[in-house]
Design a protein around this motif. Structure first.
Motif, mmCIF file in Angstrom:
data_model
loop_
_atom_site.group_PDB
_atom_site.id
_atom_site.type_symbol
_atom_site.label_atom_id
_atom_site.label_comp_id
_atom_site.label_asym_id
_atom_site.label_seq_id
_atom_site.Cartn_x
_atom_site.Cartn_y
_atom_site.Cartn_z
ATOM 1 N N ASP A 106 0.835 -1.202 0.000
ATOM 2 C CA ASP A 106 0.000 0.000 0.000
ATOM 3 C C ASP A 106 0.872 1.255 0.000
ATOM 4 O O ASP A 106 0.591 2.228 -0.690
ATOM 5 N N VAL A 133 -0.086 -8.004 -10.018
ATOM 6 C CA VAL A 133 -1.444 -7.685 -9.592
ATOM 7 C C VAL A 133 -2.080 -6.830 -10.685
ATOM 8 O O VAL A 133 -1.456 -5.886 -11.175
ATOM 9 N N ARG A 193 -11.339 1.360 -1.679
ATOM 10 C CA ARG A 193 -10.623 0.086 -1.827
ATOM 11 C C ARG A 193 -9.938 -0.336 -0.534
ATOM 12 O O ARG A 193 -9.337 0.484 0.164
ATOM 13 N N PHE A 208 -5.130 -4.292 -11.281
ATOM 14 C CA PHE A 208 -6.051 -3.492 -10.482
ATOM 15 C C PHE A 208 -7.440 -3.484 -11.120
ATOM 16 O O PHE A 208 -7.596 -3.787 -12.298
ATOM 17 N N LEU A 231 2.484 1.740 -3.357
ATOM 18 C CA LEU A 231 1.498 2.271 -4.302
ATOM 19 C C LEU A 231 1.280 3.770 -4.070
ATOM 20 O O LEU A 231 1.240 4.563 -5.022
ATOM 21 N N SER A 264 -7.111 -2.686 1.697
ATOM 22 C CA SER A 264 -5.646 -2.750 1.619
ATOM 23 C C SER A 264 -5.176 -3.712 0.529
ATOM 24 O O SER A 264 -5.601 -4.870 0.465
ATOM 25 N N LEU A 265 -4.266 -3.212 -0.335
ATOM 26 C CA LEU A 265 -3.677 -4.049 -1.378
ATOM 27 C C LEU A 265 -2.757 -5.100 -0.758
ATOM 28 O O LEU A 265 -2.752 -6.262 -1.162
ATOM 29 N N ASP A 266 -1.977 -4.662 0.224
ATOM 30 C CA ASP A 266 -1.033 -5.577 0.868
ATOM 31 C C ASP A 266 -1.770 -6.770 1.474
ATOM 32 O O ASP A 266 -1.370 -7.925 1.306
ATOM 33 N N ALA A 324 -12.124 -5.887 -4.077
ATOM 34 C CA ALA A 324 -11.331 -4.696 -3.768
ATOM 35 C C ALA A 324 -11.969 -3.847 -2.671
ATOM 36 O O ALA A 324 -11.302 -3.023 -2.061
ATOM 37 N N ALA A 369 -4.674 -7.842 0.565
ATOM 38 C CA ALA A 369 -5.270 -8.623 -0.529
ATOM 39 C C ALA A 369 -4.254 -9.609 -1.099
ATOM 40 O O ALA A 369 -4.577 -10.778 -1.342
ATOM 41 N N TYR A 380 -9.124 -6.919 -7.107
ATOM 42 C CA TYR A 380 -7.694 -7.057 -7.348
ATOM 43 C C TYR A 380 -7.521 -8.471 -7.899
ATOM 44 O O TYR A 380 -7.922 -9.440 -7.244
#
Lengths: 365, 62
Positions: A62, A263, A241, A265, A65, A243-245, A298, A247, A276
């Protein structure tokens, strides 16, 4: 073989070759340096580099990003990929109104958030790659080259058929050097063509499959992700959205033993508007080329699905190494280059044989 | 070159077929594994190149 049958195959060989030869020459010439893309990028882009805090903690995804997007205000993330041999995360982003295919690409040191030097994508090689892929004409250019590739395959097959009547009285490998120049080049054309047959067919057909990458991925998205895509009415906005981390960690927990590759998006060709898509590849030489995505909602960060790829995406994935020749070390690349050069000679001698036949025909008439 | 002999399809395509099989084996072998598999891949694809070298050196006819 009857004379009329031979004439028919000659006609097929002549016309399929004539239409595609110029484009095939371009593909062989641009393909030659592209075989060595990795090595050339290393030389052209060489910069000694070490991570800022090689032993320190890595930033979470995150944070990476956020850092990347702060340097490209107004852009939205499209892809994130991970270098294998250095702690670098590559963030691809684009302006929402940018033309299709226009992206910003930022390699980021995961130990500091600083920009890291490019290790791939030197402008010269990018230029050759795009000429080779679509001649700067986008999808229509790609599909056009696919048709040229198919014509080339037909030319090769018809050439093999014609090889038989030509070789009825000649043992394999004969090159008649003492007769006319035309006869000598006919023998070279036949010898070099028939000997490289299998390689040329594999590289030709996998090239054709690669030109279908865009429709193949679009069809995959339509059919395999359709249900997931219908889950919400509007796309998952940046502000809502999860957290990407988290996910990515959730996806990794679902596919233990597989390697994280990239990944996609929400809103890109490789995902829905709401997920994701976290792509993994296997860790054996063969499964290294095959990808499997885990789709993470997401908004909630929940696992939505793991979607093993259908056969046609697997075919596309395996067509890439078999076309590029980058899967067996430097010796394989050198052989690829030699066979490419031989193919250039087959193409060139084919044009010469056609021209010399024409001029001798005119002389008789 | 006034031999009456003509070759059948089998004789004409015997060597090209072997070379094609070796090439395909090489292409797939290098994809299946690393190390020894890669080497088998190199040998497989070396076959057509070697055949050309052999023909150019040994099979020139006047």
């Amino acid at each position: 073989m009857k004379a009329s049958v031979i004439r028919g195959w000659s006609w097929v060989h002549k016309w399929t070759s004539l239409v595609c030869t110029l484009f095939l020459l371009m593909l062989c010439l641009t393909g030659l340096p592209l075989v060595f893309s990795h090595e050339l990028n290393e030389v052209l882009l060489h910069k000694p580099w070490t991570a800022a805090n090689a032993d320190g903690r890595k930033l979470d995804l995150d944070r990476v990003l956020d850092v990347a997007l702060a340097r490209k205000p107004g852009e939205v993330p499209a892809f994130m990929s991970f270098d294998e041999d250095r702690p670098v995360v590559n963030v691809t982003s684009r302006a929402p109104d940018a033309p299709a295919g226009q992206f910003s690409f930022q390699p980021i040191d995961q130990t500091s958030g600083d920009a890291a030097p490019l290790v791939a994508g030197h402008p010269l090689l990018e230029f050759l790659l795009q000429l080779h892929t679509d001649m700067f004409a986008g999808l229509p250019g790609m599909l056009f080259l696919g048709v040229m590739g198919l014509l080339f395959v037909i030319a090769v097959v018809s050439g093999v058929v014609l090889y038989a009547p030509f070789m009825r009285r000649l043992p394999f490998g004969t090159v008649r050097v003492g007769r006319t120049k035309r006869l000598r080049w006919l023998d070279y054309h036949n010898l070099l063509g028939v000997v490289t047959l299998a390689w040329v067919l594999v590289v030709g057909l996998t090239g054709v499959v690669n030109t279908l990458a865009v429709p193949i991925i679009a069809y995959w998205k339509d059919t395999q992700l359709g249900e997931l895509a219908a889950a919400h009415a509007s796309p998952a906005a940046m502000g809502e959205r999860a957290s990407l981390d988290a996910a990515v960690k959730r996806a990794q927990a679902e596919l233990p033993g597989m390697q994280l590759q990239f990944v996609a998006f929400p809103g890109t060709d490789y995902s829905t508007d709401h997920h994701y898509a976290v792509f993994f590849h296997g860790d054996t030489p063969l499964t290294k080329h095959l990808i499997t995505p885990a789709l993470i909602d997401a908004r909630t960060g929940e696992l939505a699905a793991v979607k093993p790829m259908p056969w046609y995406v697997k075919t596309l994935s395996l067509s890439q190494p078999l076309h590029f020749g980058d899967y067996g070390g430097l010796p394989l690349k050198i052989l690829w280059a030699i066979l490419d050069l031989i193919t250039i000679i087959v193409l060139g001698s084919g044009v010469y044989l056609w021209l010399s036949k024409r001029s001798s025909g005119e002389a008789k008439a | 070159m006034s031999r009456p002999l003509t070759f059948g399809l089998r004789a004409i395509f015997a060597v090209p077929a072997v070379l094609a099989a070796l090439s395909l084996f090489g292409l797939v072998a290098a994809l299946i594994g690393d190390g020894v598999w890669d080497m088998m891949g190199w040998l497989g694809l070396l076959a057509p190149v070697a055949a050309i070298a052999w023909a150019l050196i040994a099979r020139k006819h006047r």
